[in-house]
Design a protein around this motif. Sequence first.
Motif, mmCIF file in Angstrom:
data_model
loop_
_atom_site.group_PDB
_atom_site.id
_atom_site.type_symbol
_atom_site.label_atom_id
_atom_site.label_comp_id
_atom_site.label_asym_id
_atom_site.label_seq_id
_atom_site.Cartn_x
_atom_site.Cartn_y
_atom_site.Cartn_z
ATOM 1 N N ARG A 479 0.555 48.297 27.712
ATOM 2 C CA ARG A 479 0.885 46.966 26.982
ATOM 3 C C ARG A 479 1.178 45.923 28.191
ATOM 4 N N GLU A 480 0.513 44.845 27.926
ATOM 5 C CA GLU A 480 0.585 43.647 28.907
ATOM 6 C C GLU A 480 1.630 43.233 29.099
ATOM 7 N N ASN A 481 2.332 42.831 30.461
ATOM 8 C CA ASN A 481 3.513 42.174 30.812
ATOM 9 C C ASN A 481 3.594 41.381 31.964
ATOM 10 N N ASP A 482 4.555 40.592 32.097
ATOM 11 C CA ASP A 482 4.438 39.803 33.406
ATOM 12 C C ASP A 482 5.134 40.505 34.492
ATOM 13 N N LEU A 483 3.921 41.307 35.222
ATOM 14 C CA LEU A 483 4.650 42.203 36.201
ATOM 15 C C LEU A 483 4.148 41.528 37.535
ATOM 16 N N VAL A 484 5.150 41.729 38.500
ATOM 17 C CA VAL A 484 5.133 41.073 39.674
ATOM 18 C C VAL A 484 5.383 42.082 40.877
ATOM 19 N N LYS A 485 4.898 41.575 42.086
ATOM 20 C CA LYS A 485 5.210 42.557 43.103
ATOM 21 C C LYS A 485 6.294 42.243 44.022
ATOM 22 N N LEU A 486 7.407 43.158 44.189
ATOM 23 C CA LEU A 486 8.705 42.553 44.787
ATOM 24 C C LEU A 486 8.691 43.267 46.292
ATOM 25 N N GLU A 493 9.571 42.166 58.892
ATOM 26 C CA GLU A 493 8.500 43.071 58.858
ATOM 27 C C GLU A 493 8.290 43.643 57.297
ATOM 28 N N PRO A 494 7.454 43.731 56.661
ATOM 29 C CA PRO A 494 7.259 43.979 55.164
ATOM 30 C C PRO A 494 7.390 45.614 55.353
ATOM 31 N N ALA A 495 8.342 45.998 54.545
ATOM 32 C CA ALA A 495 8.621 47.442 54.377
ATOM 33 C C ALA A 495 7.934 47.907 53.093
ATOM 34 N N ASP A 496 6.523 48.172 53.439
ATOM 35 C CA ASP A 496 5.821 48.497 52.558
ATOM 36 C C ASP A 496 6.322 49.663 51.471
ATOM 37 N N ALA A 497 6.935 50.531 51.935
ATOM 38 C CA ALA A 497 7.370 51.670 51.494
ATOM 39 C C ALA A 497 8.367 51.365 50.159
ATOM 40 N N LEU A 498 9.180 50.077 50.492
ATOM 41 C CA LEU A 498 9.860 49.510 49.503
ATOM 42 C C LEU A 498 9.580 48.631 48.482
ATOM 43 N N SER A 499 8.493 48.181 48.764
ATOM 44 C CA SER A 499 7.953 47.236 47.697
ATOM 45 C C SER A 499 7.851 48.014 46.487
ATOM 46 N N VAL A 500 8.088 47.241 45.182
ATOM 47 C CA VAL A 500 7.858 47.745 43.967
ATOM 48 C C VAL A 500 6.980 46.700 43.003
ATOM 49 N N ILE A 501 6.607 47.334 42.114
ATOM 50 C CA ILE A 501 5.984 46.519 40.937
ATOM 51 C C ILE A 501 7.114 46.526 39.800
ATOM 52 N N THR A 502 7.335 45.293 39.362
ATOM 53 C CA THR A 502 8.238 45.177 38.463
ATOM 54 C C THR A 502 8.248 43.998 37.622
ATOM 55 N N HIS A 503 8.822 43.918 36.238
ATOM 56 C CA HIS A 503 8.810 42.760 35.557
ATOM 57 C C HIS A 503 9.534 41.543 36.228
ATOM 58 N N ASP A 505 11.320 39.170 35.079
ATOM 59 C CA ASP A 505 12.605 38.957 34.603
ATOM 60 C C ASP A 505 13.716 39.970 35.311
ATOM 61 N N ASN A 506 13.091 41.049 35.918
ATOM 62 C CA ASN A 506 14.053 41.933 36.490
ATOM 63 C C ASN A 506 14.109 41.536 37.901
ATOM 64 N N SER A 507 12.931 40.858 38.388
ATOM 65 C CA SER A 507 13.009 40.982 39.947
ATOM 66 C C SER A 507 13.936 40.281 40.866
ATOM 67 N N GLY A 511 15.985 42.536 43.411
ATOM 68 C CA GLY A 511 15.776 41.974 44.731
ATOM 69 C C GLY A 511 17.153 41.709 45.307
ATOM 70 N N LYS A 512 18.135 41.190 44.534
ATOM 71 C CA LYS A 512 19.598 41.076 45.048
ATOM 72 C C LYS A 512 20.232 42.446 45.352
ATOM 73 N N GLN A 513 19.826 43.411 44.374
ATOM 74 C CA GLN A 513 20.456 44.596 44.253
ATOM 75 C C GLN A 513 19.859 45.451 45.552
ATOM 76 N N LEU A 514 18.752 45.231 46.009
ATOM 77 C CA LEU A 514 17.974 45.885 47.053
ATOM 78 C C LEU A 514 18.515 45.527 48.136
ATOM 79 N N VAL A 515 18.533 44.321 48.467
ATOM 80 C CA VAL A 515 18.789 43.853 49.810
ATOM 81 C C VAL A 515 20.451 44.174 50.090
ATOM 82 N N SER A 516 21.222 44.035 49.145
ATOM 83 C CA SER A 516 22.530 44.431 49.441
ATOM 84 C C SER A 516 22.832 45.779 49.715
#
Length: 598
Positions: A479-486, A493-503, A505-507, A511-516
């Motif tokens: 199903r189509e959704n508004d998905l972005v790359k976080l 340095e971009p930590a490519d291993a930690l990037s995620v695709i997410t909706h 609304d969740n990003s 993002g906050k949870q991840l960085v903390s």
Amino acid sequence: VPVKNIRNFSIIAHIDHGKSTLADQLLLKTNTVAERDMVEQFMDSNDIERERGITIKLNSARMRYTDSQGELYALNLIDTPGHVDFAYEVSRSLAACEGALLVVDASQGVEAQTLANVWLALENDLEVIPVLNKIDLPGADPDRVISEIEDIIGLDCTDILKVSAKVGLGIDDVLEAIVKRVPPPKNTVDKPLRALIYDSYYDAYRGVICQFRVVDGSVSRGDRILMMNTGKEHIVDEIGVLAPNKVTVDTLYCGEVGYMAAQIKSVKDARVGDTITLSKNQAQEPLPGYVEVQPMVYCGLFPTDSNQYQDLRVALDKLQLNDAALRFEPEISTAMGFGFRCGFLGLLHMEIVQERLEREYNLQLITTAPTVIYKCVTADGQELMINSPADLPEPQKRRSMAEPYVRLEMVTPTDYVGNLIELATSRRGEYQEMRYLTENRTTLVFDIPLAEVVTDYFDVLKSRSKGYASMEYQMIGFRENDLVKLEIKINGEPADALSVITHRDNSYKLGKQLVSKLKELIPRQMFKVPIQACIGVKVIASEQIAPYRKDVTAKCYGGDISRKKKLLSKQAEGKKRMKALGRVEVPQEAFMAVLNLD
Ligand code: GTP
């Protein structure tokens, strides 16, 4: 044994309701296996399965049974794996049967997995025989459970079998019921061969061993066979039955179940669900139901020690010989070096593969957060299947994004309905329906993105229902959704291993949870380390790790040498699992952090 005296059946049950224990009892009662040879639970054969108490790979056993009238029967028990990741294998092994024993724990009742398996059995037109197990337990409530089976599944329970597999009570009745109620196979021995592969595994000495059910015709040693869906040809060099150890025969006829070896190099050439026919006298059409399995969950696997890269490749190659669903391709990550992007059926499948690699091949691995597969339509109309955030085209080059959805069924005591609705809704679930199974048990049905289920959904479901709820799901498409790359940047340095695709609304929350979390998990460095979460160039959350203070550093480097050594050796193990990212040491927990946010 003539066709009319063959019975092919499987046992379906929710986890822990006693499937393996009952199977063992049947083997004992029919003298197929002697008590002294009974390794604990014969049907669950590999170590990881035994430890986890779930059946992953299938096994079959032929039993000889003389009924109360003195007739001799061949009973073929075809085991089914007990986990949603392997639903396709379950459906193929059920397709090899005419009947199924439905085992329900009399102290628990109907659970999500019971239902999912029953629907599969009914789809395959099987005769379903309900069996109440664990009637020896003081908490057993047969009447309640019987009314659940009648109301929910609609099975007639007048002659329900009441057994205790553990104590060995009622086992004779089960054997009689199999003979009386499971229909014999149809006699189509004159038709061209069609045999259904319901399991195949790789043996280092003999190549692939296929387990199959002869549906039409017959197959003999020396025959030249054709796999109808993959088009591969082979010569059968051994054929036999599992009783439950291998017993060779010359020919297997329609209705029979057996195994064959034919110098097949990889399970890819003998796929579950494929139809075996003879090269000379080919069947017109393959049996229905063949699907090429599509991995739905992906992650990156990287050796902690980059010298193990080749070993990892060899190990994956070997595992793949035995696992048609496992996919992998090389992946290079700036953070983690050389590794592989691997595709799995689901989370359990992923964990099993990881565990095998670490245990059987002695590899130390870092695993990136699992992600589902996404469908991206590009601006110029191309359709891409994306399994790694790194492969996602820039936002301006995307027309649309879609993600896989599942239909999720949760069965729960009615007290926890509120909790579970809240859980599913918070994970972007869309409510479909609610069914009262009985006064105090309810089924909740949601359509929900697979991405929300593959993380810790099951654990949270368990904790919010005090362990009482169960769940099961099946794919219902994209199903189509508004998905972005976080994206996460550590020290710029971009930590490519930690990037995620997410909706989208969740990003922000994510993002906050991840960085903390990363702030907690990354040890302090000699310098200040900024951690940022970004969508494109926009920073949506950020934190900083303060540098060591001077006196702390001093303490670290001075002091008693033996004490320091002790500390160092203690840390050595943990250190190995760290990966230098830019100049910053990132422990594996940081990578796993993406998994455990709530
Ligand atoms: P999976 O392989 O995970 O699907 O589980 P299973 O359905 O095969 O369950 P298993 O046979 O491993 O039994 C689960 C637990 O229930 C074990 O601890 C068994 O000893 C116990 N058990 C099985 N049958 C009975 C029974 O009739 N009575 C009692 N009291 N316990 C039983």
